[in-house]
Design a protein around this motif. Structure first.
Motif, PDB file in Angstrom:
ATOM      1  N   HIS A 167       0.814  -1.211  -0.148  1.00  0.00           N
ATOM      2  CA  HIS A 167      -0.077   0.057   0.088  1.00  0.00           C
ATOM      3  C   HIS A 167       0.790   1.188  -0.148  1.00  0.00           C
ATOM      4  CE1 HIS A 167      -3.875   2.209   1.760  1.00  0.00           C
ATOM      5  NE2 HIS A 167      -3.265   2.707   0.649  1.00  0.00           N
ATOM      6  N   ILE A 168       1.919   1.163   0.775  1.00  0.00           N
ATOM      7  CA  ILE A 168       2.819   2.536   0.888  1.00  0.00           C
ATOM      8  C   ILE A 168       3.734   2.820  -0.667  1.00  0.00           C
ATOM      9  CG2 ILE A 168       5.017   3.300   1.799  1.00  0.00           C
ATOM     10  CD1 ILE A 168       4.379   1.700   4.252  1.00  0.00           C
ATOM     11  N   ALA A 169       3.909   1.506  -1.042  1.00  0.00           N
ATOM     12  CA  ALA A 169       4.473   1.654  -2.622  1.00  0.00           C
ATOM     13  C   ALA A 169       3.582   2.219  -3.497  1.00  0.00           C
ATOM     14  CB  ALA A 169       5.244   0.175  -2.972  1.00  0.00           C
ATOM     15  N   VAL A 170       2.410   1.505  -3.488  1.00  0.00           N
ATOM     16  CA  VAL A 170       1.214   2.169  -4.328  1.00  0.00           C
ATOM     17  C   VAL A 170       0.975   3.767  -4.206  1.00  0.00           C
ATOM     18  CG1 VAL A 170      -1.201   1.742  -5.099  1.00  0.00           C
ATOM     19  CG2 VAL A 170       0.440  -0.189  -4.912  1.00  0.00           C
ATOM     20  N   ALA A 171       0.996   4.081  -3.091  1.00  0.00           N
ATOM     21  CA  ALA A 171       0.935   5.440  -2.529  1.00  0.00           C
ATOM     22  C   ALA A 171       1.777   6.244  -3.214  1.00  0.00           C
ATOM     23  CB  ALA A 171       0.303   5.562  -1.353  1.00  0.00           C
ATOM     24  N   ALA A 172       3.017   5.860  -2.986  1.00  0.00           N
ATOM     25  CA  ALA A 172       4.150   6.546  -3.214  1.00  0.00           C
ATOM     26  C   ALA A 172       4.347   6.664  -4.794  1.00  0.00           C
ATOM     27  CB  ALA A 172       5.372   5.902  -2.753  1.00  0.00           C
ATOM     28  N   ALA A 173       3.938   5.760  -5.450  1.00  0.00           N
ATOM     29  CA  ALA A 173       3.775   5.978  -7.125  1.00  0.00           C
ATOM     30  C   ALA A 173       2.711   6.623  -7.598  1.00  0.00           C
ATOM     31  CB  ALA A 173       3.859   4.282  -7.357  1.00  0.00           C
ATOM     32  N   GLY A 174       2.013   7.293  -6.684  1.00  0.00           N
ATOM     33  CA  GLY A 174       0.968   8.099  -7.208  1.00  0.00           C
ATOM     34  C   GLY A 174      -0.208   7.683  -7.858  1.00  0.00           C
ATOM     35  N   ILE A 175      -0.519   6.495  -7.509  1.00  0.00           N
ATOM     36  CA  ILE A 175      -1.757   5.701  -7.889  1.00  0.00           C
ATOM     37  C   ILE A 175      -2.913   6.296  -7.293  1.00  0.00           C
ATOM     38  CG2 ILE A 175      -3.030   3.469  -8.175  1.00  0.00           C
ATOM     39  CD1 ILE A 175      -0.041   3.751  -9.647  1.00  0.00           C
ATOM     40  N   GLY A 176      -3.882   6.514  -8.069  1.00  0.00           N
ATOM     41  CA  GLY A 176      -5.155   7.214  -7.594  1.00  0.00           C
ATOM     42  C   GLY A 176      -6.460   6.576  -8.118  1.00  0.00           C
TER      43      GLY A 176
END
Length: 441
Positions: free
Chosen positions: A110-119
């Motif tokens: 989840h942290i990785a996905v958020a850091a990748a800017g996934i929205g």
């Protein structure tokens, strides 16, 4: 890969015992029922004669680290010596610049996905043969998991099928090194670079795995690991997320620490949840890291031995490990060719269990899109807002990955552990050969 907890060895053994009891209750054939058969299920002698007694996974190193931790004034993670030690030992194995310790492998992704800017409405391509933890973070970011098919022999993502499923909405790929077998990460990285996508490596089941001599986790843009109890090394539950990419690495800590930036004091520039690891967890994990290489090497050896022994049997297809890779066998998996045997997969597994092999049908939980929550699109209080708002037309009731489905229908999964002896592994191989030869068409 956390979330729905992967099946543990204890559950395998319990399931095997339950299956045997159920078979007996259902009137499974007894000795003499099938003339000429030496199968244990028909009254013959078991092929696996050595009881599976596994030594404890922790001891003096973990105790010493916990004792040192109890001398601290604080058990909070920030600037904690145990977390610092764990991060340093992690970097010795997986040399990435930015490392953040977190509460689970699910949290790491989840942290990785958020850091990748996934929205909202963004698409993230991944495998359907994985734990729910691979996609929980995607869904919580209001993004859309897109499941691509897999290779028939490695059970990992097919680069060609991933490329076929890329659309204008695709923002990332999550590559899973399933069961400790490195996926075609070079192929996926080349594809991600060519199409401008973020590549996240889910290494939850692959501690110590390597491809072309390189540790998994070092080839994508962000790496995620799990320290859940069933993994190669553990602190009960926990995770690590790391990156050397300056676009993402500096963001990892904020998304795992409620948006805090404890170094600069500029808080809440990002919206993150509390995914922090505590010092007691870090202490145990830091000690476990000293065992990692021996664990990984031993699993690779035992898994390779079993694959070599059963790979020459007609109708048996063990997992394929590329010659340049080191598979660390979180579990061992092989496929049967149903047309080669006079039995179905369920009968084959039942016979293995009777021989003393704690076998199980299928791989993981089967294709995720077949699970009820996906079939109902019921992710948030029975609803899926991004679909209701027209941000996606994804319909999981129509989604298909034929090879993944076939693998789940023909796969046989076995526990594998570094504490097993070579003699035990050879007995398991003999049991598989015994059952295969008995049911050969």
């Amino acid at each position: 890969m956390a979330g729905n907890k992967p099946i543990s060895r204890r559950q395998f053994v319990a399931g095997a015992s339950a299956a045997l009891a159920a078979s007996a209750a259902a009137g499974e054939p007894k000795a003499g029922k099938e003339p000429g058969s030496s199968l244990a299920i028909h009254g013959g002698e078991k092929a696996v004669k050595t009881p599976l007694a596994l030594a404890r996974r922790w001891g003096k190193p973990e105790l010493q680290q916990l004792e040192a931790m109890l001398e601290q004034d604080s058990l909070f993670w920030w600037k904690g010596p145990q977390g610092k030690l764990l991060s340093e030992r992690f970097q010795q194995v997986c040399p990435l610049k930015h490392v953040h310790l977190c509460s689970s492998g699910t949290a790491a992704i989840h942290i990785a996905v958020a850091a990748a800017g996934i929205g909202p409405g963004d698409e993230v391509i991944t495998t359907p043969l994985t734990d729910m933890g691979t996609v929980i973070g995607v869904l919580y970011q209001q993004a859309v998991p897109v499941f691509a098919d897999v290779e028939p022999n490695t059970y990992n993502l097919s680069v060609a099928d991933v490329e076929r499923r890329i659309t204008a909405k695709t923002k990332a790929i999550i590559a899973v090194h399933l069961l400790g077998n490195p996926c075609d990460i070079d192929g996926l990285k080349a594809l991600a670079d060519r199409r401008g996508l973020v590549l996240i490596e889910d290494c939850a089941q692959a501690w110590g795995a390597r491809t072309k001599g390189r540790p998994v986790g070092t080839l994508g843009h962000i790496a995620c690991f799990s320290l859940q109890d069933s993994k190669h090394i553990t602190c009960g539950d926990g995770g690590v997320v790391a990156s050397s990419d300056e676009r993402f690495g500096p963001l990892l800590r904020g998304f795992g620490d409620k948006g805090f930036n404890r170094e600069t004091g500029r808080h809440f520039e990002v919206f993150g949840t509390n995914y922090r690891m505590s010092e007691p967890q870090a202490a145990v994990a830091a000690a476990q890291m000293t065992r990692l290489e021996s664990i990984a090497a031993r699993r690779a050896q035992l898994g390779g031995l079993l694959a070599e022994r059963i790979g020459r049997l007609p109708g048996i297809q063990p997992v394929h490990v590329r010659p340049e890779d080191r598979c660390v066998y979180w579990h061992h998996m092989f496929r049967i060719q149903p047309d080669v045997f006079r039995c179905d997969r369920a009968q084959f597994v039942k016979a293995l269990i009777a021989e003393g092999v704690p076998a199980s049908t299928g791989i993981m939980f089967g294709p995720l899109y077949e699970k009820p929550v996906f079939q109902r699109h019921a992710f948030f209080a029975g609803r899926w807002p991004v679909r209701e708002f027209g941000l996606t037309a994804m319909d999981y009731t129509k989604h298909r990955c034929p090879e993944a489905e076939a693998i789940h229908q023909t796969g046989v999964r076995l526990p594998l552990d570094q504490r097993m002896s070579e003699d035990y592994i050879l007995q398991v191989a003999a049991a598989i050969e015994k059952v295969a030869r008995h049911f050969a068409a």
